[in-house]
Design a protein around this motif. Sequence first.
Motif: not given
Lengths: 555, 555
Positions: B62-67, B69, B88, B91-93
């Motif tokens: 999820l963090v790698e694909n944060r943008n 979410i 989290t 990290q998730l933003g």
Amino acid sequence: MSNERLIYLPLGGAGEIGMNCYVYGYGKPGEERLIVVDIGVAFPDMDGSPGVDLILPDISWLVENRNRIDAVFVTHAHEDHVGAIGHTFEQLGAKVYARPFTANIARHKLAEYGVAGESVRTCSPWPETVTVGPFKVGFLPISHSIPESSGLVIDTPAGRILHSGDFKLDETPLVGEAWDPDLWAEVSKPGVKALVVDSTNVFSRNPGRSEATVGPAVQDLVANAKQMVVATTFASNVARVKTLAEAGDRAGRSICLMGRAMRRMIEAAIETGVLTNFPKVVSTEDAQNIPREDLMLIVTGSQGERRAASAQLARGKFNGITMKEGDTFLFSSKTIPGNEKGVIRIINQFSEQGVDVVDDSMGEYHVSGHANRPDLETLQDVVNPQIVVPMHGEHRHLREHTRLSQGKGRQGVLAVNGMMVDLTGNAPKVCDYIETGRTYLDGSVQIGALDGIVRDRIRMALNGHVLVTVIIDEDDEPLGEPWCEIKGLTETGRSNAPLVDVLEEDLSQFIGRAGGKTLRDDDKLEEGLRRIVRQSCLNEIGKKPEVTVVVSRLS
Amino acid sequence: MSNERLIYLPLGGAGEIGMNCYVYGYGKPGEERLIVVDIGVAFPDMDGSPGVDLILPDISWLVENRNRIDAVFVTHAHEDHVGAIGHTFEQLGAKVYARPFTANIARHKLAEYGVAGESVRTCSPWPETVTVGPFKVGFLPISHSIPESSGLVIDTPAGRILHSGDFKLDETPLVGEAWDPDLWAEVSKPGVKALVVDSTNVFSRNPGRSEATVGPAVQDLVANAKQMVVATTFASNVARVKTLAEAGDRAGRSICLMGRAMRRMIEAAIETGVLTNFPKVVSTEDAQNIPREDLMLIVTGSQGERRAASAQLARGKFNGITMKEGDTFLFSSKTIPGNEKGVIRIINQFSEQGVDVVDDSMGEYHVSGHANRPDLETLQDVVNPQIVVPMHGEHRHLREHTRLSQGKGRQGVLAVNGMMVDLTGNAPKVCDYIETGRTYLDGSVQIGALDGIVRDRIRMALNGHVLVTVIIDEDDEPLGEPWCEIKGLTETGRSNAPLVDVLEEDLSQFIGRAGGKTLRDDDKLEEGLRRIVRQSCLNEIGKKPEVTVVVSRLS
């Protein structure tokens, strides 16, 4: 009147389930001749006793009074009754008495300690008795979940004691003697001063079920299974192993026993003649060549133990056998409290392999080996003792069993480990408190549970461990910088620098500031360094680790 | 046809009970817009995760694909669904959406991390919806064991998904919305592509019981109690806490809530209006002055947690209150597997105090919050989904639930953590495997479960730890003797000499024999010293310890 007395002293098993060890004595106070009934083990766990191999009762009091011990009697061959016999034999220095099957198991345990087989005397059941010191002791057959379980009839100058051992009231136990109310009534007729009695199932409200009730459900299950069937149960439950094997045999399957404990128990039962007509078994080598729909394995590991056959099959392979989709795995057992996670782990592993797991959650494939509440009442009615002394239970069991007895109009005594009870008079009374506890077998040595050794292990596991080394030269000046090693802690904390670098920097500053008074004093220096490490770690990673400081002085 | 797809990806909760985290995505492969449903914790234990504070799902993907979410939805306020929201969030933003009670709890968790309350958007239940990216999401009320539990209606261009959340079919839940089959049927009418559904109780064969069935038994118990009554349950089970409090109130007792979590939950439930008519409570200070026969405490710690109110009362005193003989302690709860020993410990401690402990072993004082097998079938019948995706369960639960669904003629998908399932077409298919796992919150830092840190802790706990320091001078010659420190090991082994003396002697001999090649090479030297320590310990104490070697070189 004589001033001799009859005493009862539990050293293990009264206040816990496990490591049973009960002492009876008769004689002048402090000079009583003693017999020991059972000397079992309990099993360690990661929570309270990590790294420990076995838990034994603390028998210091017995060792101090070694010259007063006339005999050790073993009621049956469960580990919590016989398991410590090898570890304690030399310390106790007394002969062991048991019936043939139990004696067979006990001799194997003693052999591991190089003790000769004749140290165990094989006894026949009641009405035969053994006279040791002031006691005359007989083994009174009773049903349980292992062959030849026995209560003890202990005759003393102060009266007769019945020590129940572990028991259930099973009139069709399949292997071993059935519960015989007439025999117990006859033995009780002259009057029983005290019934010392198993409390395990005092909270189970329905009458216990016979071993014979398990067979039909198991037979159905095995007959309807499509692929390989694997069943696990307690290795010592020889009747159950036979039930399982017969179910496989009737379904036309070859039977293979796997796991050392399972084979050892069946071997002992056959050697001593308590087990007859056991279906023919195949070797593990032959099992590999039998079509899986024609095969049934009976294996150890009903409690999810990591090294037992069940867990190894769940992880992949055991003795050349692997489980496959469509196989059936049966737990013909209950999960002992504390073992749930291990059992659930292997159920999930089997699930991943596509194996259908059947357990006893519906009560069809297992029965308990202990008397339930109504059965405990029945035994009291048959024996009609003057005093009831609940044993083999946690505090809650002993208390409930005491209340049950009092509710039936009897004297009940709640005696936990270390409480010496004087049973001589009409009313039992606690006459002494003996220091007891647990001894850990740890590798090849015995350590005290309160020695701090296991406490240190738990602390390292919870907090991690930091090692600090500092070299101080001949002039009490630091030589080089302090050096840190960490174990069980993250390499990088809040500041994103390596944790050891942060610690070493903080330690250097401390040493730089420290005066000669600190540098010359090992205790002061160590205390200071330890404090710095704990504070820095708290800042960096939010934990205060265990710290070991080594100050090396060149001289 | 578009090449966009609808994906489902569990990152936690599918293959275990705990740390739920489910991801839905819609878009071109690898570019799907994502929503996260729930982000919970699991609890550590000494066996597998000693010293760890909390277990979080590994959200690296999820963090790698944060943008990508768009939102985080929280179905209800249990720790295994909302517990990781604070750890989290940064990290998730992404914004968090929840109903008022859940949002209240979530905001408190975020506040601990300094995140402002407006990061949580409060939502009304269905038919209101939130549009985020390609998703339209509505909170569909359903009964569970905490207020405002909700399923999610997730509308996507590829169809409607119903995500059940945790649920039971309770028409009289006492607090919060009842199970409303008409509402669920109406929402399902347009056709449901996939029902993603709670599997916890798939092995429970009887229909679940309503929360309302607990009241009468509790009232009886409290009304008949002679002295103080203390009851424990899950703090978040607001309905149960109310039932308990009402039973006390009707019996004329003052009610006192003890334990931070208990007070926090009731406070949140009152603040958000989900709990009304709760009996008046007294403060812990006032409770001390109320006669014990007029007092009822409702406390935390139903799982035997060492620091909770129950365990502290069992050990002696909590908030100035001590238990006494004749008091009653009620577990209005079940013991979660793994917690048995802790619970049994406090029951025995209460027994020692003469307190009567009542638990749910007869099924009178607790009901589960999860749908049993027949209820799971009912939900499927009401929703009539094209695909059933079992979640919230260990492998065995997911497998059984999948088979149950297939037995009803539906497509069932067994997807465990990390399996990305493409739900777009008529048949679901696994389209990717994402690396997942567990992250440990350890003190103030997050560490990977496979980093080796916890493994080292476990090894120190099992084997003990030996530290060796050696000083090598400028000429690569040893300066002084090797020095040992031990931690978690016995001080004296087989030879009756101090273990460190034996080790230091063996190490000295090794160093004396070692050539320049070894003494010049840190790795060789350390390896040699480690081997000697392990071998000597095996001889002396029958264990091979962990060994840390520090070679200090003067230069």
